[in-house]
Design a protein around this motif. Structure first.
Motif, PDB file in Angstrom:
ATOM      1  N   ILE A  51       0.837  -1.208   0.000  1.00 27.43           N
ATOM      2  CA  ILE A  51       0.000   0.000   0.000  1.00 27.43           C
ATOM      3  C   ILE A  51       0.870   1.256   0.000  1.00 27.43           C
ATOM      4  N   PHE A  52       1.848   1.271   0.902  1.00 23.72           N
ATOM      5  CA  PHE A  52       2.667   2.476   1.102  1.00 23.72           C
ATOM      6  C   PHE A  52       3.601   2.760  -0.076  1.00 23.72           C
ATOM      7  N   TRP A  53       4.270   1.749  -0.604  1.00 18.19           N
ATOM      8  CA  TRP A  53       5.365   1.952  -1.543  1.00 18.19           C
ATOM      9  C   TRP A  53       4.911   2.505  -2.892  1.00 18.19           C
ATOM     10  N   PRO A  54       3.924   1.906  -3.563  1.00 18.04           N
ATOM     11  CA  PRO A  54       3.494   2.486  -4.853  1.00 18.04           C
ATOM     12  C   PRO A  54       2.893   3.877  -4.716  1.00 18.04           C
ATOM     13  N   LEU A  55       2.198   4.125  -3.592  1.00 18.89           N
ATOM     14  CA  LEU A  55       1.626   5.459  -3.407  1.00 18.89           C
ATOM     15  C   LEU A  55       2.730   6.510  -3.287  1.00 18.89           C
ATOM     16  N   LEU A  56       3.778   6.185  -2.513  1.00 22.18           N
ATOM     17  CA  LEU A  56       4.876   7.129  -2.349  1.00 22.18           C
ATOM     18  C   LEU A  56       5.600   7.356  -3.675  1.00 22.18           C
ATOM     19  N   LEU A  57       5.925   6.286  -4.396  1.00 28.09           N
ATOM     20  CA  LEU A  57       6.649   6.433  -5.653  1.00 28.09           C
ATOM     21  C   LEU A  57       5.801   7.128  -6.707  1.00 28.09           C
ATOM     22  N   GLY A  58       4.507   6.836  -6.726  1.00 31.46           N
ATOM     23  CA  GLY A  58       3.620   7.524  -7.667  1.00 31.46           C
ATOM     24  C   GLY A  58       3.562   9.013  -7.397  1.00 31.46           C
ATOM     25  N   LEU A  59       3.549   9.382  -6.126  1.00 33.91           N
ATOM     26  CA  LEU A  59       3.531  10.799  -5.772  1.00 33.91           C
ATOM     27  C   LEU A  59       4.816  11.482  -6.218  1.00 33.91           C
ATOM     28  N   LEU A  60       5.946  10.851  -5.988  1.00 35.61           N
ATOM     29  CA  LEU A  60       7.217  11.417  -6.426  1.00 35.61           C
ATOM     30  C   LEU A  60       7.261  11.568  -7.940  1.00 35.61           C
TER      31      LEU A  60
END
Length: 652
Positions: free
Chosen positions: A163-172
């Motif tokens: 949940i956390f990892w793709p959301l963070l990378l997508g935001l970046l």
């Protein structure tokens, strides 16, 4: 590189691309799950096998990060497709295992066990099992073997990462960071998480084990590898054969050196994680990868590794619960064989079909998991009750969770040390010890509530599972740092001039008797008793000292042992036996402690002398109410009514 980024979610995007299939990675999965299964089924054979989970973490971090990095950079990443794939991959096997767990619980468990299982089903379906287990940890937490869904802690950490990892990378990516920032953010999170791991592994080992913040670095090791494979493959491999061999050696060394007493994850976790990193980085053509990990047997086990991981602990734990102790080797071997069979059927009949499903499949799976979440909650709320729910069982189950301390006491500071207090009308009495002092809290509180003018104030400096004697060699393997810190506080406070009386008590029978399951073969009992005498003597020259001997304990007092019948045929309650003869070795230890205390200048309080006429000690009231909450702690009602031997130390 262009700073313009395509939208992450558009219907015209092609499907997510995935890394090229590598059979050796399925072989790594097989290695990981075999280590875990052998460790759980035959812990003496492979005491370090729990590092198999760390192999899974690195593999998952590598594969998921490869998908995210590659598709973000190609402009083909879709959150909806990513999470749909996760649902089709994770939910089918998990749903069938959770449903089976509930069914077995209904058949075999009693109400309090089924309530806890219901909560664990809800946590498992919500992917927060690690957080629940973290919150449950404590001195009175039940044995890990009696938690059929304990192993879902690792799935919780992985799903929190998904949940956390793709959301963070997508935001970046949306904010126009270059792809080089992927490596930077991965390294930053890995370093921060590893630091949390190192800082907490001794101070709070349970948090270090279950917290995502102290575990994410292991998945980030896989993420770093994924980035390097995509962008800098030339830095990864110089001699693939030796590199793969070195990686496998690190894993083997970790299995050989570690056991459940190790400070893990800590620095030790570098062995399996870096070993896995090296094996994957070596590539599929390295000799070990090609001939061992890519062999037909290893790949076959790797393909069923996820359902095998889910099934094996459920069956082993249920077998433990049914027997009430560790099942024989033959039973554990049978459970492992059944796990392999169920894993194969789950993979071939359920998982493979669900992975080909579309939107309707995803919705159905999500609805199923939501339904299991609700079933778990209503089970925990006692709306759905187990088969073994006879009215006579209720009085026994009530005893198992009957504990009040520190209720009635105020948390405060005295002499710079955190204590629990109850105010009276004169200089305070300091109680030091473990939970065997805490069990008298209800009597102390009731005295001071009834007439504070007649009694001295009470201070309790206690730590469950920790003997209160400075320089003691008694250790609780899960609370080493806690016990050491506690004893330092004891040393600080016992000599405080404001303390008029010190009362020392502990689970002496559990620490010092060879018949106790907590007895340590490495402990020098003569040294421990001499150390206790020196401690008492040092206090007795300054102030009044009392030594409370241990209360009777052992399996005959354990409420769970009052059941008759079997979990399959149905449980009832045995005709109650009101009293149990005092064990000879407990009586002998009490006499030895009495002699030591009196020589050192302390007064002795002996619960046996007050509560065990003719050395027969109460286990049940005349009305069939258990006196103990487990095999060594009195219940609050009994302490309030009968532990009047405490009163003398508080009287003005």
């Amino acid at each position: 590189m262009s700073k313009t980024r395509p939208a992450l979610e558009v219907s015209t995007l092609p499907h997510l691309t995935h890394p090229k299939y590598r059979p050796d990675i399925d072989g790594l999965r097989a290695l990981g799950v075999l280590l875990v299964v052998i460790f759980h089924a035959f812990p003496r054979t492979l005491p370090g096998g729990f590092v198999g989970v760390d192999i899974f973490f690195v593999v998952s971090g590598y594969l998921i990060s490869s998908i995210i990095f590659g598709n973000l950079e190609a402009g083909t990443f879709s959150f909806s497709e990513f999470y749909s794939r996760r649902i089709r991959r994770i939910f089918p096997a998990l749903a069938i295992v959770l449903a089976t767990a509930w069914g077995l619980g209904w058949l075999l468990l009693v109400l309090d066990e089924q309530k806890q299982l219901g909560l664990h089903i809800a946590a498992g379906s919500g992917f927060v099992s690690n957080l629940l287990l973290w919150s449950e940890s404590g001195y009175f937490d039940n044995d890990a073997s009696t938690k059929p869904l304990l192993h879902l802690w690792s799935l919780g950490i992985e799903e929190q990462f998904y949940i956390f990892w793709p959301l963070l990378l997508g935001l970046l990516w949306k904010r126009n960071y270059s792809n080089y920032n992927f490596l930077g953010i991965t390294l930053l999170i890995a370093i921060a998480s590893f630091a949390v791991n190192i800082l907490t592994v001794h101070a709070d080992p349970v948090a270090a084990f279950y917290s995502p913040w102290s575990r994410f670095w292991e998945l980030m090791v896989g993420g770093i590898l994924a980035y390097l494979v995509l962008h800098r493959p030339q830095v990864l491999t110089t001699n693939p054969d030796w590199q793969s061999a070195a990686g496998l050696t690190l894993i083997v060394v970790s299995v050989a050196l570690l056991n459940k007493n190790a400070a893990f994850p800590g620095w030790w976790a570098l062995l399996p994680t870096l070993g896995t990193f090296l094996i994957i980085a070596a590539g599929p053509n390295a000799w070990l990868n090609r001939h061992f990990l890519s062999s037909r047997g290893m790949v076959g086990i790797g393909l069923i590794s996820y359902p095998l991981y889910l099934w094996h602990w459920l069956l082993l734990s249920m077998a433990w619960i049914v027997r009430g102790k560790t099942p024989p080797t033959s039973t554990r071997a049978l459970m492992v064989a059944a796990s392999f069979l169920l894993a194969y059927l789950t993979y071939s009949l359920l998982e493979k079909r669900m992975r080909r499903g579309g939107t309707r499949t995803v919705i159905a799976l999500a609805a199923t998991m939501a339904g299991l979440f609700v079933i778990g909650l209503v089970t925990q709320a006692e709306i759905l009750r187990p088969r073994n729910d006879h009215e006579s069982i209720g009085a026994i189950l009530e005893a198992l969770h009957d504990w009040e301390y520190p209720s009635g006491f105020q948390k405060t500071s005295f002499g710079g040390v955190a204590v629990r207090s109850k105010t009276g009308s004169a200089k305070p009495v300091l109680f030091i010890g473990d939970s065997h002092i805490e069990q008298y809290g209800p009597r102390i509180a009731s005295l001071l509530d009834s007439d504070p003018a007649q009694y001295r104030s009470a201070l309790l400096l206690t730590s469950a599972g920790c003997a209160p004697v400075p320089d003691s060699g008694q250790t609780n393997e899960y609370r080493v740092e806690t016990c050491n810190s506690y004893r330092r506080h004891v040393t600080t406070l016992v000599h405080d001039a404001q303390i008029s009386t010190v009362v020392i008590g502990a689970a002496w029978n559990l620490y010092f008797l060879k018949s106790s399951p907590r007895y340590s073969k490495n402990m020098d009992i003569d040294f421990e008793l001499a150390n206790l005498e020196r401690f008492i003597r040092s206090l007795a020259v300054e102030k009044e000292v009392y030594l409370i001997l241990d209360n009777p304990n052992g399996p005959p007092f354990e409420p769970r042992n009052f059941f008759a019948g079997t979990r399959f045929s149905g449980l009832t309650v045995k005709p109650h036996q009101e009293s149990i003869p005092l064990a000879d070795d407990q009586g002998q230890l009490g006499e030895r402690l009495t002699e030591i205390a009196r020589k050192a200048g302390a007064k002795v309080i002996d619960p046996v002398a007050h509560l065990c006429p003719e050395r027969r000690c109460p286990a049940m009231t005349a009305a069939g109410k258990p006196v103990y909450k487990d095999d060594n702690h009195y219940r609050p009602f009994y302490v309030r009514q009968h532990a009047d031997f405490i009163d003398i130390v508080l009287a003005k």
